[in-house]
Enzyme design. Structure first.
Site, PDB file in Angstrom:
ATOM      1  N   GLN A   1      50.978  -0.156  24.191  1.00 18.93           N
ATOM      2  CA  GLN A   1      51.505  -0.559  25.500  1.00 18.93           C
ATOM      3  C   GLN A   1      51.967   0.667  26.278  1.00 18.93           C
ATOM      4  OE1 GLN A   1      51.286  -3.638  26.694  1.00 18.93           O
ATOM      5  NE2 GLN A   1      52.350  -3.198  28.589  1.00 18.93           N
TER       6      GLN A   1
ATOM      7  N   LYS B   1      51.007 -11.170  25.480  1.00 18.07           N
ATOM      8  CA  LYS B   1      49.782 -10.870  24.724  1.00 18.07           C
ATOM      9  C   LYS B   1      49.817 -11.572  23.366  1.00 18.07           C
ATOM     10  CE  LYS B   1      49.103  -6.636  27.281  1.00 18.07           C
ATOM     11  NZ  LYS B   1      49.247  -5.195  27.434  1.00 18.07           N
TER      12      LYS B   1
ATOM     13  N   ASP C   1      41.658  -1.996  25.174  1.00 21.74           N
ATOM     14  CA  ASP C   1      42.102  -1.750  26.550  1.00 21.74           C
ATOM     15  C   ASP C   1      40.994  -1.113  27.390  1.00 21.74           C
ATOM     16  OD1 ASP C   1      44.656  -2.509  27.469  1.00 21.74           O
ATOM     17  OD2 ASP C   1      45.645  -0.993  26.218  1.00 21.74           O
TER      18      ASP C   1
HETATM   19  N1  GUN Z   1      50.847  -1.508  30.751  1.00 15.38           N
HETATM   20  C1  GUN Z   1      50.608  -2.237  31.858  1.00 15.38           C
HETATM   21  N2  GUN Z   1      49.371  -2.780  31.797  1.00 15.38           N
HETATM   22  C2  GUN Z   1      48.821  -2.392  30.627  1.00 15.38           C
HETATM   23  C3  GUN Z   1      47.568  -2.639  30.005  1.00 15.38           C
HETATM   24  O1  GUN Z   1      46.677  -3.327  30.512  1.00 15.38           O
HETATM   25  N3  GUN Z   1      47.395  -2.049  28.790  1.00 15.38           N
HETATM   26  C4  GUN Z   1      48.347  -1.276  28.217  1.00 15.38           C
HETATM   27  N4  GUN Z   1      48.066  -0.741  27.028  1.00 15.38           N
HETATM   28  N5  GUN Z   1      49.507  -1.027  28.768  1.00 15.38           N
HETATM   29  C5  GUN Z   1      49.748  -1.582  29.973  1.00 15.38           C
END
Ligand code: GUN
Length: 277
Positions: free
Chosen positions: A93, A49, A116
């Site tokens: 996350q 990211k 998200d």
């Molecule tokens: N963990 C796995 N995929 C994601 C996601 O798309 N967003 C977040 N915040 N955590 C994750």
């Protein structure tokens, strides 16, 4: 034999368009990424990211908290970031350590910064057709379909899986695109009968290689949201690719299908977030 839908190429296209837009419109967006603990998979995702932010020209702020952080400390950090004018998007996350309540943490993020798309307000807005952030993986699937020239309107779409992050928002998005939508899950009777109705079959059940050719109608478009590491250490999806590829008209591979789209759509949400503050 099916066309392979190239998620790597399509996600690159989305990122390049965003990079151009950020440059042209001089958008200065900031994403705050919080990771609690040091789960290796999460560390890889968070790293990807950050890299994507750099590529597009989004500032990223990393908050790495120890595993034993108290829930209230995390909530305080989220509240502080909600109030900061120089932060446009907040991402916590997942998964969080077991002593934390994920729902509570998600609900503390301001819906204006919920890149998200997990906040109940974002999900509610999607369900009644109002503007708001859309969960990145299902939004990525829509982009994959549209940019591969798959027509959605009027088609029979079957979604296998009903998670809050993928299955449910996926159903709402396909409805918004005027598909006829069926959502199946582990208790569905005669699952094969239902999935064989699909013109577009979207699979997010978290079981490696579960969807074999018997589940797929000749000529269907098959989108595989699953990702697993097999016993041979290779990545695979929820669909048995070798079996289904000859039956489908188009299919996403794993890796290189839906996966790269999730980050591209997160970047899109971050750029959009800048305009909302
Ligand atoms: N963990 C796995 N995929 C994601 C996601 O798309 N967003 C977040 N915040 N955590 C994750």
């Amino acid at each position: 034999m099916a066309t392979r839908i190239d998620g790597k190429a399509i996600s690159q296209m989305v990122k390049d368009e965003l990079r151009e837009r950020v440059k042209k419109e001089k958008i200065e967006a900031t994403l705050a990424v919080i990771q609690v603990g040091s789960d290796p998979a999460s560390t890889v995702y968070v790293g990807n990211k950050k890299k994507a932010c750099e590529y597009i020209g989004i500032r990223s702020l990393a908050f790495e908290l120890p595993e034993e952080t108290k829930e209230e400390e995390l909530l305080d950090l989220v509240r502080e970031l909600n109030d900061r004018e120089d932060v446009d998007g907040i991402l916590v996350q997942l998964p969080l350590p077991a002593h934390m309540d994920e729902d509570k943490v998600i609900q503390t993020i301001s819906p204006k910064k919920d890149v998200d798309g997990f906040h109940p307000q974002s999900v509610g807005a999607l369900s009644i057709g109002q503007p708001g952030f859309v969960s990145c993986t299902p939004a990525g699937v829509i982009q994959l379909l549209k940019r591969s020239g798959v027509e959605i309107e009027g088609k029979e779409c079957v979604i296998v899986g009903r998670s809050n992050i993928v299955g449910k928002p996926m159903a709402l998005l396909m409805l918004r695109e005027n598909a006829t939508v069926t959502v199946c899950h582990s208790r569905t009777k005669d699952l094969k009968e239902v999935t064989r109705r699909a013109d577009i079959l979207i699979v997010a059940i978290g079981k490696p290689g579960f969807i074999t050719k018997e589940y797929v109608k000749e000529g269907a478009v098959v989108i595989d949201v699953g990702i697993h590491r097999g016993v041979d250490n290779k990545l695979c999806g929820d669909v048995n690719f070798e079996e289904v590829e000859p039956v489908a008209s188009a299919i996403t591979p794993v890796p290189g299908g839906v996966g790269p789209m999730t980050i591209a759509m997160l970047m899109n949400n971050c750029v959009e977030a800048k305009g909302i503050q």
